[in-house]
Scaffold this motif. Structure first.
Motif, PDB file in Angstrom:
ATOM      1  N   ALA A 124       3.858 -51.918 -25.800  1.00  0.00           N
ATOM      2  CA  ALA A 124       5.435 -52.087 -25.266  1.00  0.00           C
ATOM      3  C   ALA A 124       5.613 -53.225 -25.777  1.00  0.00           C
ATOM      4  O   ALA A 124       5.274 -54.047 -26.224  1.00  0.00           O
ATOM      5  N   LEU A 125       7.316 -52.960 -26.240  1.00  0.00           N
ATOM      6  CA  LEU A 125       7.941 -54.162 -26.850  1.00  0.00           C
ATOM      7  C   LEU A 125       9.375 -53.878 -25.619  1.00  0.00           C
ATOM      8  O   LEU A 125      10.148 -53.318 -25.328  1.00  0.00           O
ATOM      9  N   ASP A 126       9.663 -55.959 -25.655  1.00  0.00           N
ATOM     10  CA  ASP A 126      11.187 -55.565 -25.096  1.00  0.00           C
ATOM     11  C   ASP A 126      12.167 -55.638 -26.271  1.00  0.00           C
ATOM     12  O   ASP A 126      12.130 -55.676 -27.751  1.00  0.00           O
ATOM     13  N   ALA A 127      13.483 -55.476 -25.275  1.00  0.00           N
ATOM     14  CA  ALA A 127      14.366 -55.812 -26.390  1.00  0.00           C
ATOM     15  C   ALA A 127      14.161 -56.876 -27.252  1.00  0.00           C
ATOM     16  O   ALA A 127      15.197 -56.098 -28.868  1.00  0.00           O
ATOM     17  N   ASP A 128      14.039 -57.664 -27.110  1.00  0.00           N
ATOM     18  CA  ASP A 128      14.019 -58.349 -28.411  1.00  0.00           C
ATOM     19  C   ASP A 128      12.423 -58.658 -29.332  1.00  0.00           C
ATOM     20  O   ASP A 128      12.289 -59.193 -30.239  1.00  0.00           O
ATOM     21  N   ASN A 129      11.551 -57.206 -29.241  1.00  0.00           N
ATOM     22  CA  ASN A 129      10.709 -56.992 -29.936  1.00  0.00           C
ATOM     23  C   ASN A 129       9.249 -58.295 -29.088  1.00  0.00           C
ATOM     24  O   ASN A 129       8.394 -58.518 -30.208  1.00  0.00           O
ATOM     25  N   ASN A 130       8.952 -58.584 -28.653  1.00  0.00           N
ATOM     26  CA  ASN A 130       8.656 -59.021 -27.941  1.00  0.00           C
ATOM     27  C   ASN A 130       7.416 -58.553 -27.418  1.00  0.00           C
ATOM     28  O   ASN A 130       8.086 -57.282 -26.714  1.00  0.00           O
ATOM     29  N   PHE A 131       6.289 -58.854 -27.763  1.00  0.00           N
ATOM     30  CA  PHE A 131       4.938 -57.957 -26.554  1.00  0.00           C
ATOM     31  C   PHE A 131       4.928 -57.830 -25.534  1.00  0.00           C
ATOM     32  O   PHE A 131       4.724 -59.358 -25.023  1.00  0.00           O
ATOM     33  N   THR A 132       5.074 -56.521 -24.857  1.00  0.00           N
ATOM     34  CA  THR A 132       5.579 -57.377 -23.656  1.00  0.00           C
ATOM     35  C   THR A 132       3.904 -56.474 -22.491  1.00  0.00           C
ATOM     36  O   THR A 132       3.126 -56.920 -21.490  1.00  0.00           O
ATOM     37  N   ALA A 133       3.311 -55.600 -22.843  1.00  0.00           N
ATOM     38  CA  ALA A 133       2.307 -54.883 -22.559  1.00  0.00           C
ATOM     39  C   ALA A 133       0.956 -53.953 -23.851  1.00  0.00           C
ATOM     40  O   ALA A 133       1.756 -53.996 -24.643  1.00  0.00           O
ATOM     41  N   VAL A 134       0.066 -53.666 -23.773  1.00  0.00           N
ATOM     42  CA  VAL A 134      -0.934 -53.241 -24.138  1.00  0.00           C
ATOM     43  C   VAL A 134      -1.832 -52.285 -23.036  1.00  0.00           C
ATOM     44  O   VAL A 134      -2.506 -52.573 -22.090  1.00  0.00           O
ATOM     45  N   ARG A 135      -2.057 -51.111 -23.110  1.00  0.00           N
ATOM     46  CA  ARG A 135      -2.613 -50.341 -22.967  1.00  0.00           C
ATOM     47  C   ARG A 135      -3.372 -49.084 -24.007  1.00  0.00           C
ATOM     48  O   ARG A 135      -2.839 -48.412 -24.567  1.00  0.00           O
ATOM     49  N   THR A 136      -4.787 -48.901 -23.946  1.00  0.00           N
ATOM     50  CA  THR A 136      -5.065 -47.967 -24.223  1.00  0.00           C
ATOM     51  C   THR A 136      -6.106 -47.482 -23.205  1.00  0.00           C
ATOM     52  O   THR A 136      -7.038 -47.906 -22.067  1.00  0.00           O
ATOM     53  N   GLU A 137      -6.958 -46.065 -23.875  1.00  0.00           N
ATOM     54  CA  GLU A 137      -7.739 -45.300 -23.809  1.00  0.00           C
ATOM     55  C   GLU A 137      -8.729 -45.058 -24.073  1.00  0.00           C
ATOM     56  O   GLU A 137      -8.191 -44.260 -25.315  1.00  0.00           O
ATOM     57  N   THR A 138      -9.689 -45.330 -24.278  1.00  0.00           N
ATOM     58  CA  THR A 138     -10.552 -45.168 -25.451  1.00  0.00           C
ATOM     59  C   THR A 138     -12.209 -44.359 -25.138  1.00  0.00           C
ATOM     60  O   THR A 138     -12.559 -44.582 -23.510  1.00  0.00           O
ATOM     61  N   TYR A 139     -12.355 -43.441 -25.882  1.00  0.00           N
ATOM     62  CA  TYR A 139     -13.678 -43.034 -25.371  1.00  0.00           C
ATOM     63  C   TYR A 139     -14.812 -43.528 -26.493  1.00  0.00           C
ATOM     64  O   TYR A 139     -14.444 -43.518 -27.595  1.00  0.00           O
ATOM     65  N   ALA A 140     -16.306 -44.011 -26.226  1.00  0.00           N
ATOM     66  CA  ALA A 140     -16.755 -44.247 -26.550  1.00  0.00           C
ATOM     67  C   ALA A 140     -18.245 -43.621 -26.872  1.00  0.00           C
ATOM     68  O   ALA A 140     -18.878 -43.440 -25.826  1.00  0.00           O
ATOM     69  N   ASN A 141     -18.376 -43.261 -28.168  1.00  0.00           N
ATOM     70  CA  ASN A 141     -19.978 -42.652 -28.215  1.00  0.00           C
ATOM     71  C   ASN A 141     -21.028 -43.410 -27.883  1.00  0.00           C
ATOM     72  O   ASN A 141     -21.382 -44.721 -28.901  1.00  0.00           O
ATOM     73  N   LEU A 146       7.216 -59.386 -37.668  1.00  0.00           N
ATOM     74  CA  LEU A 146       6.851 -59.213 -36.208  1.00  0.00           C
ATOM     75  C   LEU A 146       5.747 -59.578 -35.231  1.00  0.00           C
ATOM     76  O   LEU A 146       5.567 -60.364 -33.606  1.00  0.00           O
ATOM     77  N   ARG A 147       3.960 -59.982 -35.727  1.00  0.00           N
ATOM     78  CA  ARG A 147       3.789 -60.765 -35.883  1.00  0.00           C
ATOM     79  C   ARG A 147       3.794 -62.072 -35.338  1.00  0.00           C
ATOM     80  O   ARG A 147       3.027 -62.452 -34.149  1.00  0.00           O
ATOM     81  N   ARG A 148       4.303 -62.311 -36.249  1.00  0.00           N
ATOM     82  CA  ARG A 148       5.018 -64.188 -35.972  1.00  0.00           C
ATOM     83  C   ARG A 148       6.013 -64.762 -34.728  1.00  0.00           C
ATOM     84  O   ARG A 148       5.105 -65.018 -34.352  1.00  0.00           O
ATOM     85  N   GLN A 149       6.778 -63.495 -34.270  1.00  0.00           N
ATOM     86  CA  GLN A 149       7.238 -63.758 -33.408  1.00  0.00           C
ATOM     87  C   GLN A 149       6.104 -63.981 -32.250  1.00  0.00           C
ATOM     88  O   GLN A 149       6.784 -64.554 -31.152  1.00  0.00           O
ATOM     89  N   ASN A 150       4.795 -62.759 -32.250  1.00  0.00           N
ATOM     90  CA  ASN A 150       4.157 -62.423 -30.743  1.00  0.00           C
ATOM     91  C   ASN A 150       2.646 -63.783 -31.748  1.00  0.00           C
ATOM     92  O   ASN A 150       1.837 -63.503 -29.963  1.00  0.00           O
ATOM     93  N   PHE A 151       2.509 -64.394 -31.961  1.00  0.00           N
ATOM     94  CA  PHE A 151       1.509 -65.574 -31.995  1.00  0.00           C
ATOM     95  C   PHE A 151       1.733 -66.090 -31.080  1.00  0.00           C
ATOM     96  O   PHE A 151       2.425 -66.711 -30.795  1.00  0.00           O
ATOM     97  N   ILE A 152       0.501 -66.422 -31.126  1.00  0.00           N
ATOM     98  CA  ILE A 152      -0.270 -67.534 -29.482  1.00  0.00           C
ATOM     99  C   ILE A 152      -0.252 -69.087 -30.554  1.00  0.00           C
ATOM    100  O   ILE A 152      -0.648 -68.877 -31.771  1.00  0.00           O
ATOM    101  N   ARG A 153       0.551 -69.928 -30.111  1.00  0.00           N
ATOM    102  CA  ARG A 153       0.758 -71.032 -30.693  1.00  0.00           C
ATOM    103  C   ARG A 153       0.066 -72.256 -29.545  1.00  0.00           C
ATOM    104  O   ARG A 153       0.345 -73.363 -31.009  1.00  0.00           O
ATOM    105  N   GLU A 154       0.169 -71.813 -28.351  1.00  0.00           N
ATOM    106  CA  GLU A 154      -0.617 -73.210 -27.510  1.00  0.00           C
ATOM    107  C   GLU A 154      -1.522 -72.730 -27.147  1.00  0.00           C
ATOM    108  O   GLU A 154      -2.696 -71.335 -27.421  1.00  0.00           O
ATOM    109  N   PHE A 155      -3.109 -74.078 -27.785  1.00  0.00           N
ATOM    110  CA  PHE A 155      -3.820 -73.829 -26.642  1.00  0.00           C
ATOM    111  C   PHE A 155      -4.485 -75.001 -26.877  1.00  0.00           C
ATOM    112  O   PHE A 155      -4.032 -76.169 -26.721  1.00  0.00           O
ATOM    113  N   PRO A 156      -5.782 -75.058 -25.916  1.00  0.00           N
ATOM    114  CA  PRO A 156      -6.979 -73.619 -24.917  1.00  0.00           C
ATOM    115  C   PRO A 156      -5.700 -72.887 -24.606  1.00  0.00           C
ATOM    116  O   PRO A 156      -4.773 -73.118 -23.995  1.00  0.00           O
ATOM    117  N   TYR A 157      -5.842 -71.653 -25.054  1.00  0.00           N
ATOM    118  CA  TYR A 157      -5.044 -70.384 -24.618  1.00  0.00           C
ATOM    119  C   TYR A 157      -5.961 -69.180 -23.458  1.00  0.00           C
ATOM    120  O   TYR A 157      -6.868 -68.957 -24.201  1.00  0.00           O
TER     121      TYR A 157
END
Ligand SMILES: Cc1cc2nc3c(=O)[nH]c(=O)nc-3n(C[C@H](O)[C@H](O)[C@H](O)COP(=O)(O)OP(=O)(O)OC[C@H]3O[C@@H](n4cnc5c(N)ncnc54)[C@H](O)[C@@H]3O)c2cc1C
Lengths: 808, 263
Positions: free
Chosen positions: A307-324, A401-412
């Motif tokens: 999910a992204l907001d109107a400024d292309n910031n990532f706001t959420a990730v949701r996954t569903e995985t079937y793992a064998n 798009l990636r850069r815009q969402n990079f983590i830049r402060e550590f520890p994170y």
């Protein structure tokens, strides 16, 4: 001037002399006097009830020493699982018994039914053919999504279903993630398969069991990445042999890639049978057996939403995985799709909300467990694919798009439990762009087009968690073991030293890089330092070589033990030079007293430790030998940016990789040449996964890719010259060496580069393909271009079997 | 492997006699047979090794200008020695790897008639004649479906005679794991017409693509192929590496490429 010794130097790998001249000593080179040979009769059906096994004819054959079936293992434990996952409801996972030989049922092609021990391999093989097994075939459970439906046939009749666990992470974030996705300005959705792989180390598995009547002790020689763990698991849980009566030796190991971490039935069988028969028993896998009995890797089916907001910031990730999980739980299988996968779903990005759901499923296939990267390639692949797809959907530059969402402060602190200690994702991306001449790409694309080819550029980031792991944390997460390492440093009287390390090498070059660290600490030559590993009789406890942890954890234990050595040696030196401990300095193998010209050679002090004539015996024990255990307080987080250029032949769908660049941050680097080699190997396997390798079953559970005639290994010719850089180093903040680990990065970071690159090439030819499942074989790429094979737009059907069940 | 008896005759006569026994089988270079025997999927009581029979090794040219290759000649020797028929030499040079080429023989390959083997395409496109001790068989009559040939039990290939075309080329699209052809096409242009043989594609084994032959006999150019539709995918092989539609498509692509390479 590049250094030629110590940390940062690239001395040639000392072990390669024996490996390359045929002088290595592998398990198959071990022959114990009087040994007999075992051949396993393996199931050729995926699922069936065993009605009876008639071994009479086999037993009567000349040269047969013994025939074993499940009946002979009464009172012997099953193969244990080393990790327990707790599901969304707080219940423990379902854990089936994993017998040494099939009990009542066979559950995958290759499941051992009986074992014949005979004077020779060929007699044992003949006798195996004389065994009559009466099996009623049952429908094979292959499709993970069907397997978890209520009416599905069950792999294990005593479990409630084929669902091992249904895991949610972070369960408390679930609602917030759902809400964020509902209210997002844009949601990119992708369904994909992470294809099932077979590790294929060059050396197949071997086990030799030996029993000593005189002291009732057992020895197992085995192809293992972690002999101590095998001793613990097999001794305590399977055969009931106390660790002091059991020795496990893993001599030179010819590659493992994860598949030699696990405790296998054949190891327990050889140890058990050797005692029963009072004869050494040897087993060497054929390559065909390896295909159907070595634990496989990957095999996830995933739906991911970003999910992204109107400024292309990532706001959420949701996954569903079937793992064998395959038919049984291999040693670390449950941890791979959960803690080694869910915790990485933030990636390099400051996405505030993440929810990962994983359903682990039993099927009638070979057990699946860790394979180079284990969980982290699966996380990276889906995340870096969905980010690329989002960029394409939104019409923005994938790097921006990636850069815009990079983590830049550590520890994170990520929303998925782990805390990144340090990193600099801009630095590796900048370095990458410098390496690949992105500006020149359009001209190169035109040149390809002039030859009728489509050229694509694939770029992505990755982060992974190595140096596993804090024991306290993994204990809370369900690990049934600690994940520290230990080392004993034994200095001899004449100044040379032996490091006995619990970390074992299966090709990584520990015998070269570990001495580099000590050589720096003491200031002696590397050739005065010997590394001993792989034998529980002379190495202290080790938890194994995997998860790029040997230098970060095992190396840190060695560092700590060496610190103790130096502290003690300084006391001895102080005594001899009649100075105070605090004034002693050790440099270039010499002890000096600050502010004086007194000095003492390293060898004088070591000699004094063993010939303590002039020695502070009232305060200090003689000798110079120290052990340290090191338990890390965090994972390490290597990260980087990868790119490749590919050319697609639109007539055939054939993909050629023209270039590949990797900019990695591994923290401090001890031996740059070895690191480069590790990255090369990882890239070869990652490109192998993306383009070639595919473990495929048909719907009856027959293994289609059961030999090299159908399982494609990457070859030198399939790969470009790699550009590798690891100059962007942010040293790990919490281990004494500042190292992060480099063994898996290549395999983790490269599959999305290839797929992103191929889709970019197709797009340039007007083919808007959302996704193609790996491996991107010519047939699949061509079909996608015809509009019949492309997947990933949610239109995918029957995508619940890892890898294509049949055909393309 | 099971136990077996191995005989090593040095003359053709002895080899033929030895093969008269029940359950005796010829052993050429062993590059197909040995892996199958190791997997215990093939078994005979007696194997008659042909590698010691000098009479059936070597390359020469007959009075009709045909390149005649002994049935026991290795792929490597053909690659080196069939200089008067470069497309054939190049076909041999691309079979397997050096170890396979140094042992595997043309007789073994043609006798086996694997649906994905290279030589069957070369022999069929070249209108070759397959010779045994007692008869000569035209390629069109020799190939009879997947792993099926006109050979009788125990009959061995002593020689293969290849007419040399004016132009020819073999284009091989490899199956990435085995490196056998996924689809490969041998195109041969003779003064009286063009022959196009396809391997790897059909579950009936090597076949001639007659539409392409007709089109090319009229106009020997890649464009002539581009004007055709791909052959029907009925009866084409579908497996892990490509389905029938893809294989049918590749037949067309590889044919056009072979024509281009031959010009
Ligand atoms: C790794 C590998 C890769 C390969 N790649 C290719 C490839 O790309 N293309 C390709 O075409 N092939 C390939 N092959 C197969 C190879 O060309 C074999 O050499 C060939 O198929 C069989 O020839 P052989 O002499 O080895 O026969 P053998 O294996 O000895 O015998 C094969 C069969 O032919 C019979 N036979 C042998 N000689 C004669 C004879 N003179 N007359 C009558 N019957 C005979 C035998 O009884 C047996 O039934 C490959 C093989 C391997 C192992």
């Amino acid at each position: 001037m590049p250094k030629d010794t110590g940390i940062g130097a690239s001395p040639k790998r000392r072990e390669d002399v024996r490996f390359l001249t045929g002088k290595g000593r592998y398990t198959d080179d071990i022959n114990v006097a009087g040994q007999a040979h075992v051949v396993f009769l393996r199931s050729d059906v995926a699922h069936g009830t065993i009605n009876g096994i008639d071994t009479a004819a086999a037993e009567a054959m000349e040269g047969v020493v013994g025939v074993f079936t499940a009946m002979d293992f009464d009172g012997v434990g099953g193969i244990p699982c080393g990790w327990q996952i707790t599901d969304r409801e707080g219940n423990p996972m379902q854990e089936p018994k994993h017998p040494i030989l099939a009990e009542g049922k066979v559950r995958h092609v290759g499941d051992p039914i009986a074992a014949v021990v005979a004077e020779s391999v060929s007699i044992a093989r003949d006798a195996c053919e004389a065994i009559e097994v009466d099996i009623t075939s049952l429908p094979a459970v292959m499709d993970m999504k069907k397997a978890v439906q209520a009416d599905a046939p069950k792999v294990h009749d005593d479990l409630t279903s084929n669902l091992c666990y249904d895991w949610g992470f972070v369960e408390d974030n679930r609602q917030a993630v759902d809400d964020a996705i509902k209210s997002a300005a844009h949601v990119t959705t992708l369904e994909l398969v992470n294809n099932r792989l077979i590790a294929n180390p060059m050396e197949p598995r071997v086990a030799v069991g030996d029993y000593a009547r005189h002291d009732d002790s057992s020895t197992l020689y085995t192809t293992s990445q972690n002999p101590h763990v095998i001793r613990l698991l097999m001794g305590a849980f399977v055969l009931g042999i106390p660790e002091h009566k059991l020795r496990v030796v893993a001599p030179d190991v010819g590659g493992g890639f994860g598949t030699k971490i696990f405790h296998y039935a054949e190891e327990a069988f050889c140890t058990f049978a050797a005692k029963q028969l009072e004869r050494p028993v040897k087993w060497t896998a054929s390559r065909s057996e390896a295909f159907m009995s070595d634990a496989h890797g990957r095999d996830h089916v995933t739906k991911i939403e970003l999910a992204l907001d109107a400024d292309n910031n990532f706001t959420a990730v949701r996954t569903e995985t079937y793992a064998n999980m395959g038919a049984y739980l291999s040693t670390f299988a449950p941890s791979v799709p959960t803690w080694l996968h869910g915790t990485l779903m933030a990636g390099n990005y400051k996405t505030p909300l993440v929810y990962v759901n994983v359903k682990a499923v039993f099927t009638n296939t070979v057990p699946v467990d860790a394979y180079r990267g284990a969980g982290r390639p699966e996380a990276t692949f889906q995340l870096e694919r969905v980010v690329d797809k989002a960029a394409r959907e939104l019409g923005i530059d994938p790097v921006e798009l990636r850069r815009q969402n990079f983590i830049r402060e550590f520890p994170y602190q990520t929303p998925v439990a782990v805390e990144y200690d340090t990193g600099d994702y801009d630095a590796t991306m900048d370095k990458l762009l410098e390496m690949i001449d992105r500006d020149g790409f359009e001209a190169r694309r035109k040149e390809s087009e002039s030859r009728g080819k489509l050229r694509g550029l694939g770029i992505n980031c990755y982060i992974e968690a190595c140096g596993i792991a804090p024991s306290k944390l993994v204990g809370q997460l369900g690990a049934r073991a600690g994940l520290y390492e230990s080392a004993t440093v034994r200095v001899n009287a004449t100044g040379g030293l032996v490091v006995m390390t619990g970390s074992h090498s299966h090709g990584q070059g520990h015998e070269t890089s570990f001495p580099q660290v000590i050589a720096d600490m003491i200031g002696i030559n590397e050739d005065q330092i010997e590394i001993v590993h792989g034998d529980t009789a002379n190495a202290p406890m080790g938890m194994g070589t995997y998860g790029s942890r040997s230098l970060a954890v095992g190396g840190s234990a060695m560092f700590r033990a060496t610190e103790k050595i130096i502290a003690k040696a300084k006391k001895i030196a102080a005594h001899i030079m009649e100075a105070s401990d605090e004034d002693i300095e050790l440099k270039d193998g010499k002890f000096t007293v600050a502010g004086t010209d007194k000095e003492l050679a390293w060898g004088d002090v070591t000699l004094a430790a063993y010939v303590p004539h002039n020695y502070p015996l009232e305060d200090l024990e003689p000798g110079l030998e120290e052990t340290a255990f090191y338990d890390p307080n965090n994972f390490t987080y290597p990260a980087g940016a990868y790119a490749c250029e590919v050319e697609v032949d639109p007539e055939t769908g054939f993909v050629e990789v023209l270039s590949f660049a990797a900019a990695d941050d591994f923290g401090n680097v001890v031996n740059p040449m070895i690191v480069e080699g590790q990255v090369h190997g990882g890239l070869a396997q990652g490109i192998g996964q993306a383009l070639f390798e595919n473990c495929a079953y048909d719907e009856d559970g027959q293994l289609l890719s059961a030999s090299y005639m159908d399982y494609t290994m990457p070859r030198a010719k399939d790969l470009p010259m790699f550009q590798v850089d690891h100059s962007c180093a942010t040293p790990c903040t919490h281990n004494p060496l500042g190292v992060k680990g480099c063994g898996e990065a290549g395999a983790i970071g490269s599959p999305p580069s290839i797929v992103n690159g191929v889709l970019d090439a197709l797009a340039s030819g007007g083919h808007d393909v959302g996704h193609i499942d790996m491996p991107l074989t010519p047939a699949k790429v061509w079909a996608a271009m015809q509009g019949t094979g492309g997947t990933g737009d949610g239109t995918a059907h029957a995508r619940s079997v890892g890898g294509p069940a049949k055909n393309v | 492997m099971y136990n077996f008896e191995l005989v090593k005759p040095t003359t053709l006569q002895d080899a033929v006699a030895a093969l008269k026994d029940d359950d005796a089988q010829a052993l050429g270079g062993g590059q197909t047979l040995l892996p199958t025997m190791k997997a215990r999927l093939a078994m005979s009581d007696k194997f008659v090794a042909l590698s010691g029979v000098a009479e059936i090794r070597g390359i020469c040219t007959d009075d009709d200008g045909r390149i005649c290759i002994g049935g026991g000649t290795t792929h490597a020797d053909v690659a080196k020695g069939a200089t008067d028929y470069p497309a054939l030499a190049s076909t041999a040079a691309r079979i397997g790897d050096p170890a396979v080429r140094n042992r595997g023989t043309i007789g073994g390959s043609l006798a086996n008639n694997d649906p994905s083997a290279c030589y069957p395409a070369a022999a069929l496109a070249s209108n070759a004649t397959i010779c045994t001790p007692d008869r000569e068989i035209a390629a069109d009559a020799y190939f009879q479906g997947m792993f099926e040939t006109a050979l009788e039990e125990g009959e061995i290939i002593t020689e293969v005679k290849f007419p040399v075309p004016q132009k020819a080329a073999y284009e091989k699209f490899i199956q990435p794991a085995s490196r056998f052809p996924l689809v490969a096409v041998f195109v041969a242009k003779f003064s009286d017409g063009v022959r196009v043989a396809v391997t790897g594609a059909s579950s009936d084994g090597v076949f001639r693509w007659s539409e392409a032959e007709a089109a090319l006999s009229d106009n020997f150019s890649a464009e002539a192929i581009l004007g055709l539709s791909a052959p029907s995918s009925d009866g084409m092989i579908s497996d892990l590496h490509g389905d029938a539609t893809y294989r049918a498509h590749l037949v067309k692509v590889m044919t056009a490429r072979a024509v281009k390479a031959a010009i």
